[in-house]
Write an enzyme that holds these catalytic residues in place. Structure first.
Site, PDB file in Angstrom:
ATOM      1  N   GLY A  47      73.284 -24.575  52.523  1.00  0.00           N
ATOM      2  CA  GLY A  47      72.282 -24.493  51.467  1.00  0.00           C
ATOM      3  C   GLY A  47      72.482 -23.252  50.618  1.00  0.00           C
ATOM      4  N   SER A  48      71.385 -22.638  50.216  1.00  0.00           N
ATOM      5  CA  SER A  48      71.454 -21.519  49.271  1.00  0.00           C
ATOM      6  C   SER A  48      72.016 -20.239  49.881  1.00  0.00           C
ATOM      7  CB  SER A  48      70.057 -21.245  48.694  1.00  0.00           C
ATOM      8  OG  SER A  48      69.634 -22.352  47.916  1.00  0.00           O
ATOM      9  N   THR A  49      72.182 -20.169  51.208  1.00  0.00           N
ATOM     10  CA  THR A  49      72.826 -18.991  51.793  1.00  0.00           C
ATOM     11  C   THR A  49      74.288 -18.909  51.371  1.00  0.00           C
ATOM     12  OG1 THR A  49      73.444 -20.141  53.836  1.00  0.00           O
ATOM     13  CG2 THR A  49      71.292 -19.072  53.798  1.00  0.00           C
TER      14      THR A  49
END
Length: 637
Positions: A323-325
């Site tokens: 995801g956004s990591t």
């Protein structure tokens, strides 16, 4: 005439007598010579052969080496195993003896069918194991009542013990009996033939099995022609296996497990400079003692049918969309390739169009105009669609590999998986079709084909926080004890100065500033989870990974709240971070399966883990305590 015949017969008899006497003399001489040859010339050789039938050498299993944490706390050791054995020739009825024994030992501890089978197969004087792991009270009661239990003998052996049970289940692993497969897959070791010998089956116990195993001792016993032991002549005890000193902190591990609660989750805490893993948790876990003593069918069924997969080590084997990591990697790839600067701005109105397909931002209505640092802090998907398109998937993949994604990191355990960082060539080779631009968009926000393990995300964060050095993770700090030939030794500490990833400090600074704003900025996606102690602030990045495609109807109706979906359909919640921001030392990654949002489920756990890690650090504790007192208005005194 008759006299002459008589004389002739006498001569014939005399000749025959002489021939027989001569033959007997020759035979006696040959026999005497053979006896001399055997008893005098080769007496030493045959004396040894005779001793071999009278005296046997028997292997004695050594004590297995301990596994301890960084402060010497035992997390795998050895304890006395009180057990019962049966000698069939000393009892008239095995069935009756077992019936009598059940007055002192629960029937489920006695494998009656196996005992009866062994009694038929083995010689009557050979001891047959009946029950293991008795309590001291059971052992004492049977000893007192031994006159009423013919054929029963008590024995004290050694067994593996895991005093903290499930706390280190996935890390330490467990030992078990040697199987046929083990014999085929390992170099021959006579120890493996001993019925009571145990080897590592998973975790540290398996990876460092030869190191922990030790060297066998020898017992010289006198036995008769049937193999019955008459007496022990002498004994040489074995050499205990080496101890493995882990990088883990038992106190921190306990805190992390308790903080996870009932979640299906994984977390890592890593020293960003040495790569030492201070805590590695995969929940739910299992008790390795159950495997060491022999797990019951009911226990095994419960473990394999649990939907939260307690037997799987999610920390190194769980593969999730990051995801956004993943957005820090995309940002660095774009900055380093020169396609954008940190001042590059994108206007987010909540969606962007690619052909007939609309790609949405997580925030309905959009974020407005954003630069790089703000896009990281607010986790704007539209911004990263744009820069991913500009830089391309192959350059994103190259940067991801630099930071430890998409490849095994060679941690001191088996079962590590390498995740997946896609490229154009990968898709063509695996699926036989060309790469599509829309797949680059998905890659830009850590979705699509991208997969990473919690360990990889922790290492990625450590390499970001330490200034772009190629730190590698390790679980074993050192091996202590007597040297054992063939032992596996832990990885040496890396020389970080010689392992620069080649990322510019200017680009890295902008990414780290964005991570700081995620937690400490006024519009940061994880501002509710900040560490509120001056000088000890955390920086990080939230992530929410979809486990299924969101339908148009759901998007219109806004049905995305976690509590409105079945557990298995909820998004995974992720967070990566490090602290303190001004003087980084520790990085963390947290994944809560189907936890909903990274800011709501994973970030608060990560904050508490970093705060507890700093509190427990012996070198930082004094200054940390002062900061706490200041926070509470108590001053420096």
């Amino acid at each position: 005439m008759a006299g002459d015949q008589h004389k002739e017969k006498g001569k014939t008899f005399t000749r025959r007598s002489l021939l027989m006497a001569g033959g007997q003399a020759v035979l006696m001489s040959a026999l005497a010579g053979r006896l001399y040859y055997l008893q005098v010339i080769h007496s030493d050789e045959y004396s040894m052969l005779a001793d071999a039938t009278r005296m046997n050498l028997r292997l004695l299993p050594p004590l297995r080496g301990r596994v301890v944490d960084r402060f010497g706390v035992e997390i795998a050791s050895n304890r006395h195993n009180y057990r019962v054995v049966l000698i069939p020739e000393q009892t008239k009825s095995i069935e009756a003896t077992l019936d009598a024994l059940e007055e002192f030992v629960p029937p489920e501890m006695i494998d009656r069918e196996r005992v009866l089978k062994d009694a038929k197969r083995k010689r009557s004087f050979v001891p047959i194991p009946v029950a293991d792991n008795l309590t001291w009270e059971q052992f004492a009661r049977i000893n007192v009542n031994s006159p009423n239990l013919p054929g029963i003998q008590m024995d004290v052996g050694s067994t593996r013990d895991y005093p903290y049970g499930r706390l280190f289940g996935h890390i330490v692993g467990y030992v078990g009996a040697v199987s046929e497969k083990d014999l085929q897959n390992q170099e021959y070791d006579p120890l493996l033939e001993l019925p009571e010998f145990r080897i590592g089956k998973s975790g540290i116990e398996k990876y460092y099995d030869k190191t922990l195993r030790g060297k066998a001792g020898l017992s010289r016993v006198e036995a008769n022609a049937y193999g019955r032991i008459i007496r022990e002549l002498n004994r040489q005890e074995g050499i205990s296996g080496n101890d493995a000193v882990l990088t883990l902190d038992k106190q921190l591990q306990d805190f992390v497990v308790r903080r996870m609660g009932e979640e299906s989750a994984a977390a890592e805490v890593i020293d960003i400079h040495s790569g030492a893993i201070l805590s590695m948790v995969s929940e739910p876990s299992f008790d390795p003692n159950a495997f060491a003593r022999g797990i019951s069918s009911a226990e095994w069924k419960a473990l394999i049918e649990d939907p939260k997969r307690p037997l799987g080590n999610k920390a190194i084997g769980g593969q999730y969309p990051p995801g956004s990591t993943f957005k820090m990697v995309v940002a660095l790839a774009a900055l380093e390739s020169g396609v954008i600067t940190a001042g590059h701005e994108v206007f987010c109105n909540g969606h962007t169009q690619l052909g007939k397909h609309r790609f949405h931002c997580w925030k309905r209505g959009g974020h407005g105009k954003l630069n790089l640092e703000d896009a990281i802090s607010q986790s704007c998907d539209i911004y990263f669609y744009d820069i991913a398109r500009k830089v391309g998937v192959d350059k994103i993949a190259e940067m991801a590999h630099r930071f430890g994604l998409g490849e095994e990191l060679n941690i001191d355990m088996l079962g590590e998986r390498d995740g997946l960082i896609p490229t154009k060539a990968w898709k063509l080779a695996v699926q036989g079709v060309p790469w599509q631009l829309g797949e680059t968009y998905n890659t830009g926000i850590g979705q699509g084909f991208v997969l990473a393990t919690p360990l990889q995300l922790a290492v990625m964060t450590a390499r970001l926080a330490n200034g772009g050095k190629k730190v590698s993770p390790r679980l074993v700090r050192s091996i202590t004890g007597e040297a054992v030939e063939g032992a596996v030794l832990p990885h040496p500490e890396p020389e970080l100065a010689n392992l620069d990833l080649g990322v510019s400090q200017k680009a890295l600074k902008h990414v780290l500033n964005g991570m700081y704003k995620v937690v400490n900025g006024s519009r940061g996606s994880a501002r509710a989870a900040k560490i509120r102690i001056e000088g000890w602030e955390m920086a990080g990045k939230t992530g929410t990974a979809q486990v299924r495609r969101i339908s148009r109807k759901e998007r219109i109706e806004g049905v995305r709240k976690s509590d409105e979906k079945p557990w298995e359909e909820r998004d995974h919640a992720l967070f990566v971070g490090f602290a303190p921001f001004d003087d980084p030392r520790y990085a963390v990654s947290v994944i809560v399966e189907h936890g909903g949002s990274g800011s709501g489920a994973a970030a608060p756990i990560a904050r508490d883990l970093l705060q507890e890690t700093l509190r427990l650090d012996p070198l930082r504790k004094p200054s940390y305590d002062i900061a706490i007192r200041r926070q509470n208005g108590g001053g420096d005194a």
